[in-house]
Design an enzyme around this catalytic site. Sequence first.
Site, PDB file in Angstrom:
ATOM      1  N   ASP A 120       0.836  -1.202   0.000  1.00  0.00           N
ATOM      2  CA  ASP A 120       0.000   0.000   0.000  1.00  0.00           C
ATOM      3  C   ASP A 120       0.871   1.253   0.000  1.00  0.00           C
ATOM      4  O   ASP A 120       1.942   1.282   0.615  1.00  0.00           O
ATOM      5  CB  ASP A 120      -0.912  -0.008   1.227  1.00  0.00           C
ATOM      6  N   CYS A 152      -8.248  -3.803  -3.631  1.00  0.00           N
ATOM      7  CA  CYS A 152      -7.291  -3.759  -2.546  1.00  0.00           C
ATOM      8  C   CYS A 152      -8.148  -3.606  -1.302  1.00  0.00           C
ATOM      9  O   CYS A 152      -9.315  -3.989  -1.312  1.00  0.00           O
ATOM     10  CB  CYS A 152      -6.281  -2.634  -2.731  1.00  0.00           C
ATOM     11  N   ARG A 158      -4.214   1.179  -4.544  1.00  0.00           N
ATOM     12  CA  ARG A 158      -3.665   0.161  -5.449  1.00  0.00           C
ATOM     13  C   ARG A 158      -4.627  -0.165  -6.570  1.00  0.00           C
ATOM     14  O   ARG A 158      -4.224  -0.437  -7.696  1.00  0.00           O
ATOM     15  CB  ARG A 158      -3.342  -1.118  -4.663  1.00  0.00           C
TER      16      ARG A 158
END
Length: 160
Positions: A120, A152, A158
């Site tokens: 992340d 994510c 992401r």
Amino acid sequence: GMRVMRVLINLRRARKLSGHVTQALRTTVSQNRRRYKKNGFDLDLTYITNRIIAMSAPAFGGHSAYRNDIHVVSRFLSFRHYGHFFVFNLCDTYLSSDGVMGNYNHNMLFSQVLRIPFEDHAPPLLSELLQFCITGAKYLLSDPRNVVAVHCKGGKGRTG
């Protein structure tokens, strides 16, 4: 007689209220992102194209009160894309600040899941990016009905 009736009426009211609270929590967590609200579904999910879906992580247990319930995600994918969906789980870790995220039984999504742990708030490794792109492209090219869903934890960094 009458006491049982009052209890049942109050339980029904509480159940209706809990649904409103859950809906408000999900809307708050989604912030200003689009939600998919069709055919009885209310999911933190959007179609980037007609074959690419972005969503927040499917959740279970207490987390499903404010995240996408994995049972509802499974029902949605089956309803809209039965036999033609693949899910990319980009959660970087099984443990997160709010508990377990991204650690769900892949059988809940018909084992159509590949976990590629992107860290992340950082760019992915080139090998991770290549695996994601090649796997996704092959799946999409194998059948014009195929779709990919990407998530994510929150469906922003992401995934976006």
